[in-house]
Design an enzyme around this catalytic site. Structure first.
Site, PDB file in Angstrom:
ATOM      1  N   HIS A 313       9.466  -3.849  15.483  1.00  0.00           N
ATOM      2  CA  HIS A 313      10.271  -3.180  14.455  1.00  0.00           C
ATOM      3  C   HIS A 313      11.488  -2.557  15.118  1.00  0.00           C
ATOM      4  CE1 HIS A 313      11.347  -0.557  11.127  1.00  0.00           C
ATOM      5  NE2 HIS A 313      10.663  -1.395  10.396  1.00  0.00           N
ATOM      6  N   ASP A 371       3.757  -5.586   7.623  1.00  0.00           N
ATOM      7  CA  ASP A 371       3.540  -6.947   7.125  1.00  0.00           C
ATOM      8  C   ASP A 371       2.378  -7.658   7.791  1.00  0.00           C
ATOM      9  OD1 ASP A 371       5.562  -6.841   5.326  1.00  0.00           O
ATOM     10  OD2 ASP A 371       7.071  -7.374   6.808  1.00  0.00           O
TER      11      ASP A 371
END
Ligand code: ACO
Length: 435
Positions: A313, A371
């Site tokens: 991320h 996710d």
């Protein structure tokens, strides 16, 4: 924004006079150097592709501490919100800054509930798409098309219009996503039902048929509601920045949100949940857990072009707090649906275990993001992979519209217009032999 006692000074090696810039403090998080006068004073721009060090705006909605793995909506930690609130509480909070009291909640829920239907003409617009169109292509079109139907809420200078368009978008998004799904299945559209919750209604519009009663499964409803909560807002990510940039020209909210939907579609952003499940399915088909080691070698090999989807991320350099909550929900849903031995869940756990111990991932601070597990939950619920990003868009709509509205209320707001470092050809003449 509060002025700090500190100042920042920029000096140049060629003897040009140095320039002093004000520094502002936020409530938490890094201070910012206000460089707005830089070009006027030096004739230079800053260069920061990917906005690695650039704050594009001032915002009071969401805060992420990437090193701590902390996510706050209006100051409240995401894990507390996920455990104590439903999605419409979160929508109210994100839009208004405070959690609703009982009366405010009842009024807000009713307001959203009574805006869930879409203009019947939208059915005909939708029918223009191929049945196998990607739901995100359909959604981009449908959301943009809302501006052709709801003219009475597109005056962006009118706070009441802004509020009505926010409610409309939050309310109609589930209807549009479910319509896109039903269309792909060749099934009749199911109209919203007002005695259900926001998420229960969405599940019914997705999975009911006119042939029999549909009963909402409470565990599934809670799990999907949590997916919505965890995706509701996330600072100035790519799609939110797209909405702000698009909206900064003064365009209507439906057009700005449609731009956000387009941005979210990409595999480095919202499309990652779809890409992650595809990766797990492929790996399962090619040997499953036994081949995880081999697959990880490919992931670490820069020449292979393979990434571990659902990992890494831009901001979280510690565990994504949403991934922890999603893993918990994943276990709950699989157990409620009798899928405890789901091979993809086992595979995901094994990938995570190996990655967390592997130096490659440790050195780069790569952890599972939201996710990594959300695809497994959605698949267990019966949502097809191609619809995952549309579900994300549904949930993120509140964040997009709140950030858009915040931008319009900011007295410092201007049309977004980045500059560039030009490295193309200098002025030259078109050859004379071209007439
Ligand atoms: N698998 C393998 N290696 C990775 C991964 C990954 N998933 N993510 C990053 N890396 C490596 C990069 O190759 C790079 O290595 P290097 O320093 O040796 O060159 C290093 O980690 C840093 O990666 P960047 O791509 O520079 O980091 P950035 O902050 O730009 O990217 C991103 C973040 C796009 C999320 C990236 O981690 C990624 O592609 N992840 C997979 C896709 C994904 O899951 N996206 C969802 C994001 S969350 C969301 O939108 C809800």
């Amino acid at each position: 924004m509060q002025l700090s006692d500190k100042k920042a000074t920029l000096s140049f090696s060629d003897g040009s006079p140095s320039i002093e810039f004000p520094v502002y403090q936020g409530t938490v998080g890094p201070d910012v150097i206000d460089i707005r006068k830089l070009y006027g004073q030096s004739g230079m721009f800053t260069y920061d592709p990917g906005f690695m060090s650039t704050a594009s705006c001032e915002s009071g909605i969401t805060y992420i501490d990437g090193d701590k793995g902390e996510l706050l909506y209006r100051g409240y930690p995401i894990d507390q919100l996920a455990q104590k609130c439903d999605f419409l509480d979160i929508c109210y909070l994100i839009l208004n800054g405070e959690l609703p009291n009982e009366t405010q909640k009842a009024e807000f829920d009713s307001n959203v509930t009574h805006h869930t239907m879409v203009n019947e003409q939208l059915h005909f617009f939708l029918r223009g798409f191929r049945r196998d169109a990607h739901p995100m292509a359909v959604l981009t079109g449908l959301v943009g098309a809302l501006s052709a139907f709801y003219h009475d809420s597109t005056d962006i200078t009118n706070p009441h219009h802004r509020h009505v368009s926010a409610i409309r978008l939050i309310a109609k998004m589930p209807t549009l996503v479910a319509m896109a799904y039903k269309y792909s299945q060749g099934q009749p559209f199911i109209y919203p039902q007002n005695d259900l919750s926001y998420t229960g209604n969405f599940l019914r519009m997705m999975f009911a048929t006119p042939c029999e009663e549909y009963k909402v499964n409470e565990v599934v409803e809670r799990a999907l509601d949590r997916i919505f909560i965890l995706h509701a807002d996330h600072e100035q990510n790519a799609s939110t920045s797209t909405v702000r940039l698009c909206g900064s020209s003064g365009t209507n909210p439906f057009a700005a949100i449609a731009a956000g939907v387009g941005c979210l579609w990409g595999p480095a952003h919202g499309g990652a949940n779809e890409a992650c499940l595809q990766m797990l399915e492929e790996l399962q088909a090619n040997g499953g857990v036994a081949k995880v080691g081999e697959f990880m070698e490919k992931v670490k090999d820069k020449n292979s072009g393979v990434r571990l989807m659902g990992f890494g991320h831009r901001v979280y350099k510690n565990y994504d707090p949403r991934a922890k909550l999603m893993q918990e929900t994943c276990k709950e849903v699989l157990s409620a649906l009798g899928l405890e031995n789901d091979p993809l869940f086992k595979l995901a756990m094994e990938l995570e275990r190996i990655a967390l111990e592997d130096q490659y991932f440790v050195d780069r601070k790569l952890y599972p993001n939201v996710d990594f597990y959300s695809g497994i939950v959605q698949r267990a619920i019966g949502i097809p992979t191609s619809l995952f990003t549309a579900i994300f868009a549904l949930a993120r709509t509140v964040g997009w519209i709140a950030q858009w509205s915040e931008m319009l209320s900011d007295p410092d707001y201007k049309i977004g217009r980045p500059r560039q470092l030009y490295t193309g050809a200098q002025t030259r003449d078109v050859p004379s032999n071209r007439g």
